[in-house]
Scaffold this motif. Structure first.
Motif, short mmCIF file in Angstrom:
data_model
loop_
_atom_site.label_atom_id
_atom_site.label_comp_id
_atom_site.label_asym_id
_atom_site.label_seq_id
_atom_site.Cartn_x
_atom_site.Cartn_y
_atom_site.Cartn_z
N MET A 255 -28.81 6.62 -39.80
CA MET A 255 -30.11 6.76 -39.16
C MET A 255 -30.02 7.35 -37.75
O MET A 255 -30.99 7.92 -37.25
CB MET A 255 -30.83 5.40 -39.12
N THR A 256 -28.85 7.23 -37.09
CA THR A 256 -28.73 7.75 -35.72
C THR A 256 -28.01 9.09 -35.64
O THR A 256 -28.33 9.91 -34.77
CB THR A 256 -27.99 6.75 -34.82
N LEU A 257 -27.06 9.31 -36.52
CA LEU A 257 -26.22 10.51 -36.44
C LEU A 257 -26.38 11.43 -37.64
O LEU A 257 -26.16 12.64 -37.53
CB LEU A 257 -24.74 10.11 -36.32
N GLY A 258 -26.70 10.86 -38.80
CA GLY A 258 -26.69 11.66 -40.01
C GLY A 258 -25.27 11.92 -40.46
O GLY A 258 -24.31 11.46 -39.85
N ALA A 259 -25.14 12.63 -41.56
CA ALA A 259 -23.81 12.96 -42.08
C ALA A 259 -23.67 14.47 -42.16
O ALA A 259 -24.64 15.18 -42.46
CB ALA A 259 -23.62 12.32 -43.45
N PRO A 260 -22.46 14.97 -41.86
CA PRO A 260 -21.26 14.20 -41.54
C PRO A 260 -21.19 13.78 -40.08
O PRO A 260 -21.72 14.46 -39.20
CB PRO A 260 -20.12 15.18 -41.85
N VAL A 261 -20.53 12.65 -39.85
CA VAL A 261 -20.21 12.16 -38.51
C VAL A 261 -18.84 12.73 -38.15
O VAL A 261 -17.90 12.63 -38.94
CB VAL A 261 -20.17 10.61 -38.49
N ASP A 262 -18.70 13.31 -36.98
CA ASP A 262 -17.43 13.93 -36.62
C ASP A 262 -16.29 12.91 -36.56
O ASP A 262 -15.20 13.16 -37.08
CB ASP A 262 -17.54 14.65 -35.28
N VAL A 263 -16.54 11.77 -35.91
CA VAL A 263 -15.50 10.75 -35.78
C VAL A 263 -16.12 9.37 -35.99
O VAL A 263 -17.17 9.05 -35.42
CB VAL A 263 -14.82 10.78 -34.39
N GLN A 264 -15.46 8.58 -36.83
CA GLN A 264 -15.75 7.15 -36.92
C GLN A 264 -14.55 6.42 -36.34
O GLN A 264 -13.41 6.73 -36.68
CB GLN A 264 -15.97 6.71 -38.37
N GLY A 265 -14.80 5.46 -35.44
CA GLY A 265 -13.68 4.85 -34.75
C GLY A 265 -13.82 3.36 -34.58
O GLY A 265 -14.87 2.76 -34.78
N GLY A 266 -12.71 2.78 -34.17
CA GLY A 266 -12.64 1.35 -33.89
C GLY A 266 -11.19 0.94 -33.73
O GLY A 266 -10.29 1.79 -33.60
N GLY A 267 -10.95 -0.35 -33.77
CA GLY A 267 -9.58 -0.85 -33.71
C GLY A 267 -8.86 -0.65 -35.03
O GLY A 267 -9.49 -0.49 -36.09
N ARG A 268 -7.54 -0.67 -34.96
CA ARG A 268 -6.73 -0.43 -36.15
C ARG A 268 -7.03 -1.42 -37.27
O ARG A 268 -6.92 -1.08 -38.46
CB ARG A 268 -5.25 -0.51 -35.76
N ASP A 269 -7.43 -2.65 -36.94
CA ASP A 269 -7.69 -3.66 -37.95
C ASP A 269 -8.96 -3.37 -38.75
O ASP A 269 -9.24 -4.05 -39.75
CB ASP A 269 -7.78 -5.05 -37.32
N LEU A 270 -9.73 -2.34 -38.36
CA LEU A 270 -10.95 -2.00 -39.09
C LEU A 270 -10.73 -0.89 -40.13
O LEU A 270 -11.67 -0.56 -40.87
CB LEU A 270 -12.04 -1.54 -38.11
N ARG A 271 -9.52 -0.37 -40.20
CA ARG A 271 -9.29 0.74 -41.13
C ARG A 271 -9.68 0.38 -42.56
O ARG A 271 -10.40 1.12 -43.24
CB ARG A 271 -7.81 1.16 -41.09
N PHE A 272 -9.17 -0.76 -43.02
CA PHE A 272 -9.51 -1.26 -44.35
C PHE A 272 -9.70 -2.76 -44.26
O PHE A 272 -8.91 -3.44 -43.59
CB PHE A 272 -8.39 -0.93 -45.36
N PRO A 273 -10.74 -3.29 -44.86
CA PRO A 273 -11.69 -2.60 -45.72
C PRO A 273 -12.87 -1.94 -45.00
O PRO A 273 -13.58 -1.13 -45.60
CB PRO A 273 -12.19 -3.73 -46.62
N HIS A 274 -13.08 -2.29 -43.73
CA HIS A 274 -14.36 -1.95 -43.12
C HIS A 274 -14.65 -0.46 -43.12
O HIS A 274 -15.71 -0.02 -43.59
CB HIS A 274 -14.44 -2.51 -41.71
N HIS A 275 -13.74 0.35 -42.60
CA HIS A 275 -14.07 1.76 -42.48
C HIS A 275 -13.99 2.51 -43.80
O HIS A 275 -14.76 3.43 -44.03
CB HIS A 275 -13.20 2.41 -41.40
N GLU A 276 -13.09 2.12 -44.67
CA GLU A 276 -13.10 2.75 -46.00
C GLU A 276 -14.40 2.45 -46.72
O GLU A 276 -14.98 3.33 -47.37
CB GLU A 276 -11.91 2.25 -46.83
N MET A 277 -14.86 1.22 -46.61
CA MET A 277 -16.06 0.84 -47.36
C MET A 277 -17.33 1.33 -46.70
O MET A 277 -18.27 1.76 -47.40
CB MET A 277 -16.07 -0.67 -47.56
N SER A 278 -17.40 1.30 -45.38
CA SER A 278 -18.59 1.84 -44.73
C SER A 278 -18.70 3.34 -44.97
O SER A 278 -19.81 3.88 -45.12
CB SER A 278 -18.60 1.51 -43.24
N THR A 279 -17.56 4.04 -45.03
CA THR A 279 -17.58 5.46 -45.36
C THR A 279 -18.08 5.69 -46.77
O THR A 279 -18.86 6.61 -47.04
CB THR A 279 -16.18 6.07 -45.18
N SER A 280 -17.65 4.84 -47.69
CA SER A 280 -18.13 4.94 -49.07
C SER A 280 -19.64 4.73 -49.13
O SER A 280 -20.36 5.48 -49.80
CB SER A 280 -17.43 3.89 -49.95
#
Length: 441
Positions: A255-280
């Motif tokens: 709702m704020t950026l649309g897709a594609p988003v150039d970079v999704q970021g956070g701490g290393r502990d968010l790689r999986f499952p959070h960022h894999e699943m939010s990307t899905s």
């Protein structure tokens, strides 16, 4: 929800021989993509978008948090200095199981706990001179948007309902059907790639692989229907309840950026499952096969031999350091001294070293504030190049250190006959350190 106040950022002159409008095409920022394991250019040619996962506000900002948000502050600064129009979004997970559990333990209303900790976080970010996001949204205020996204996923067959759990509650909980996302798992980002390891990671991060009725153990929760003594909201056709974690971020990004988003970021502990699943989820919501250009993750911080975390209680809080009289810029220099993608252990002696470095830099700038120093332009380009090369902050610090060393060794404080009409070398370096590294001298 409002963000904090951004610092004023000096605008630096373009590199010698470069037109301001050509800066973005001439200098791309490289980052390490956790999905492809490659270093790649992100942003441009004229715009860039960034989504960073924000805090779950049940405890104060610790140095690990600060290191993560400083990482993306450097990216925003590098992009903007290159002439890109940057749009930056960040969330606040102001309703979630850890927050509710802490509120029950302490006897504080969960809304009051979230509000107080979010406010403290804002103060810490402002003190550290972190540029605020353009969009700063909480999970609670975006519930209607999540409801619409989940309804769409159900209508498209990308989600399904599950009956009551072992506790007899949860009839009608909605889960994502990851099998409908043909790209899910093609670029695994967690520590393990086999099914057993991924299930263990999923469970450790709040997943429920053993929930009866799920089509696949990894399928994540999208909408949790109302439970006794649990906050809930109108979910229209979904029933009363509250959103899952991953879909919250996907919805806010959409709702704020649309897709594609150039970079999704956070701490290393968010790689999986959070960022894999939010990307899905973002892929399913947007229809974009590659809704994220690069996944960028900051390393984890350790203290007293273990990862710094709320559950272990070994937190070095930014607010506590500030209350003890540690200057915010010294804290920032400690964080800048470590490469963002590496994990490291904090030692209090680093604050002493950083305070010395800060004092030395200020001394050099003061000595040369009105002196024409041709070498100062070279320092600016060295810092720019370091940040463009996968946000290499330690290399940028070394470039400034080298300039400071030359200034102090030559003792130019009395060389008034060499003053020129151009801005002094110290002023040039001061503005570059401010604009690119966020350190106020």
């Amino acid at each position: 929800m409002h963000a904090w106040r951004s610092p004023a950022v000096p605008v630096l002159p373009a590199a010698p021989g470069a037109e301001a409008g050509a800066r973005a095409s001439a200098r791309r920022t490289l980052v390490h993509d956790s999905a492809t394991r490659e270093v790649r250019a992100v942003g441009g040619p004229r715009r860039a978008s960034l989504y960073v996962c924000g805090i779950t506000p049940y405890d104060a900002t610790h140095l690990g948090h600060a290191a993560t948000y400083l990482t993306f502050d450097l990216l925003v600064r590098s992009w903007r200095d290159a002439g890109l129009a940057v749009t930056y979004a960040q969330n606040v997970t102001d309703v979630d199981d850890p927050l509710l559990e802490r509120a029950r333990e302490t006897g504080v209303d969960w809304r009051d706990l979230a509000a107080s900790q979010t406010d403290l976080f804002r103060g810490d970010m402002e003190a550290l001179r972190i540029i605020a996001p353009d969009h700063y949204l909480g999970a609670v205020e975006t519930v209607p948007d999540v409801v619409r996204a989940v309804e769409r996923m159900l209508a498209d067959g990308a989600a399904y309902r599950v009956g009551p759990g072992a506790d007899g509650h949860g009839d009608g909980d909605v889960y994502a059907d990851l099998a409908k996302d043909v790209r899910f798992g093609l670029e695994p980002m967690g520590d393990g790639v086999d099914e057993v390891s991924r299930l263990a990671e999923f469970s450790a991060m709040g997943g429920d692989p053993d929930r009866p009725g799920k089509r696949s153990p990894l399928d994540p929760l999208l909408w949790r229907t109302e439970r006794p003594d649990d906050p809930s909201w109108d979910g229209r056709g979904l029933g009363r309840g509250r959103p899952g974690w991953h879909v919250e971020c996907a919805t806010i990004a959409a709702m704020t950026l649309g897709a594609p988003v150039d970079v999704q970021g956070g701490g290393r502990d968010l790689r999986f499952p959070h960022h894999e699943m939010s990307t899905s989820h973002l892929r399913m919501i947007s229809g974009d096969a590659r809704p994220v250009g690069a996944q960028v993750h900051a390393g984890l911080l350790a203290y007293e031999g273990e990862k710094m975390s709320k559950s272990r209680g070994n937190l070095v809080l930014v607010s506590r350091l500030l209350a003890e009289g540690v200057e915010a810029m010294a804290i920032r220099l400690v964080l800048l001294a470590h490469r963002y993608s590496t994990s490291w252990e904090f030692h209090h002696a680093e604050l002493i070293d950083a305070a010395r470095r800060l004092a030395t830099w200020r001394d050099a700038v003061a000595r040369t504030s009105e002196l024409d120093d041709p070498a100062s332009a070279d320092v600016v380009e060295e810092v720019r190049a370091a940040l463009a090369d996968d946000l290499d902050a330690p290399r940028a610090l070394a470039a400034v250190d080298a300039w400071v060393g030359r200034v102090l060794a030559s003792d130019t404080s009395d060389s008034s006959d060499e003053r020129g009409t151009a801005p002094g070398g110290g002023a040039v370096v001061r503005d570059a350190v401010d604009a690119l590294l966020g350190v106020a001298l």
